[in-house]
Scaffold this motif. Structure first.
Motif, short mmCIF file in Angstrom:
data_model
loop_
_atom_site.label_atom_id
_atom_site.label_comp_id
_atom_site.label_asym_id
_atom_site.label_seq_id
_atom_site.Cartn_x
_atom_site.Cartn_y
_atom_site.Cartn_z
N GLU A 48 29.37 18.50 -25.64
CA GLU A 48 29.36 19.58 -26.62
C GLU A 48 28.21 20.56 -26.35
O GLU A 48 27.05 20.16 -26.38
CB GLU A 48 29.22 19.00 -28.03
CG GLU A 48 29.24 20.06 -29.11
CD GLU A 48 29.03 19.46 -30.48
OE1 GLU A 48 29.55 20.03 -31.43
OE2 GLU A 48 28.34 18.45 -30.60
N PRO A 49 28.50 21.84 -26.08
CA PRO A 49 27.44 22.83 -25.91
C PRO A 49 26.85 23.24 -27.26
O PRO A 49 27.51 23.10 -28.30
CB PRO A 49 28.14 24.01 -25.24
CG PRO A 49 29.58 23.84 -25.52
CD PRO A 49 29.82 22.39 -25.82
N THR A 50 25.63 23.74 -27.26
CA THR A 50 24.96 24.10 -28.52
C THR A 50 25.60 25.28 -29.22
O THR A 50 25.45 25.44 -30.42
CB THR A 50 23.48 24.44 -28.26
OG1 THR A 50 23.40 25.49 -27.30
CG2 THR A 50 22.72 23.24 -27.77
N ASP A 51 26.32 26.11 -28.52
CA ASP A 51 26.88 27.34 -29.09
C ASP A 51 28.23 27.13 -29.78
O ASP A 51 28.77 28.08 -30.34
CB ASP A 51 27.01 28.39 -27.98
CG ASP A 51 27.05 29.81 -28.52
OD1 ASP A 51 26.59 30.04 -29.65
OD2 ASP A 51 27.54 30.70 -27.80
N LEU A 52 28.79 25.93 -29.73
CA LEU A 52 30.09 25.67 -30.34
C LEU A 52 30.00 24.49 -31.30
O LEU A 52 29.31 23.51 -31.02
CB LEU A 52 31.14 25.35 -29.27
CG LEU A 52 31.49 26.49 -28.33
CD1 LEU A 52 32.41 25.98 -27.23
CD2 LEU A 52 32.14 27.64 -29.08
N ASP A 53 30.72 24.59 -32.41
CA ASP A 53 30.75 23.53 -33.41
C ASP A 53 32.20 23.11 -33.67
O ASP A 53 33.13 23.90 -33.43
CB ASP A 53 30.13 24.00 -34.73
CG ASP A 53 28.64 24.21 -34.62
OD1 ASP A 53 27.95 23.34 -34.06
OD2 ASP A 53 28.15 25.25 -35.10
N ASP A 54 32.35 21.92 -34.21
CA ASP A 54 33.67 21.42 -34.58
C ASP A 54 34.36 22.42 -35.49
O ASP A 54 33.76 22.90 -36.46
CB ASP A 54 33.52 20.06 -35.28
CG ASP A 54 34.85 19.44 -35.58
OD1 ASP A 54 35.66 19.28 -34.65
OD2 ASP A 54 35.11 19.11 -36.76
N GLY A 55 35.59 22.76 -35.17
CA GLY A 55 36.37 23.68 -35.99
C GLY A 55 36.29 25.13 -35.57
O GLY A 55 37.09 25.95 -36.01
N ASP A 56 35.32 25.49 -34.72
CA ASP A 56 35.25 26.87 -34.24
C ASP A 56 36.53 27.22 -33.48
O ASP A 56 37.18 26.35 -32.90
CB ASP A 56 34.08 27.06 -33.27
CG ASP A 56 32.74 27.17 -33.95
OD1 ASP A 56 32.69 27.22 -35.20
OD2 ASP A 56 31.72 27.18 -33.23
N VAL A 57 36.86 28.49 -33.47
CA VAL A 57 38.00 28.99 -32.71
C VAL A 57 37.45 30.00 -31.70
O VAL A 57 36.63 30.85 -32.05
CB VAL A 57 39.05 29.67 -33.63
CG1 VAL A 57 40.17 30.31 -32.83
CG2 VAL A 57 39.60 28.66 -34.63
N VAL A 58 37.90 29.88 -30.46
CA VAL A 58 37.44 30.78 -29.40
C VAL A 58 38.64 31.57 -28.88
O VAL A 58 39.67 31.00 -28.55
CB VAL A 58 36.79 30.00 -28.23
CG1 VAL A 58 36.43 30.95 -27.10
CG2 VAL A 58 35.57 29.24 -28.70
N LYS A 59 38.48 32.90 -28.84
CA LYS A 59 39.50 33.76 -28.22
C LYS A 59 39.18 33.86 -26.75
O LYS A 59 38.18 34.43 -26.35
CB LYS A 59 39.50 35.15 -28.85
CG LYS A 59 40.42 36.12 -28.14
CD LYS A 59 41.36 36.78 -29.08
CE LYS A 59 42.25 37.82 -28.46
NZ LYS A 59 42.89 37.54 -27.24
N PHE A 60 40.02 33.22 -25.95
CA PHE A 60 39.84 33.20 -24.49
C PHE A 60 41.12 33.80 -23.92
O PHE A 60 41.41 34.96 -24.15
CB PHE A 60 39.58 31.75 -24.05
CG PHE A 60 39.34 31.55 -22.59
CD1 PHE A 60 38.49 32.36 -21.88
CD2 PHE A 60 39.96 30.50 -21.93
CE1 PHE A 60 38.27 32.15 -20.52
CE2 PHE A 60 39.74 30.28 -20.58
CZ PHE A 60 38.90 31.10 -19.88
N THR A 61 41.93 33.08 -23.20
CA THR A 61 43.23 33.57 -22.76
C THR A 61 44.25 33.44 -23.88
O THR A 61 45.33 33.99 -23.81
CB THR A 61 43.72 32.78 -21.54
OG1 THR A 61 43.74 31.39 -21.87
CG2 THR A 61 42.81 33.01 -20.35
#
Length: 69
Positions: A48-61
């Protein structure tokens, strides 16, 4: 990286709740970007990286939801 043993899995998001924290890929730090690139859409986990938390959503592809354990 965090000082915990938590692992993350990143999977394509279905419905996104209105209170979800949505982050764009280019807003993430380098460790989080690497994790998203490596894990998005794959059936594996990573540290787990420090910049992401459980439940976060990331817009990638697509939109991907972070699950940490």
């Amino acid at each position: 990286m965090r000082d915990t043993d938590r692992r993350i899995r990143i999977r394509r998001a279905g419905l996104i709740s209105e209170d979800a924290r949505v982050r764009h890929f280019d807003e993430l730090d380098e460790d989080a970007q690497d994790a998203v690139r490596e894990l998005a859409g794959r059936p594996q986990t990573g540290q787990e990286p420090t910049d992401l938390d459980d439940g976060d959503v990331v817009k990638f592809t697509d939109y991907y939801q972070i699950r940490a354990r």
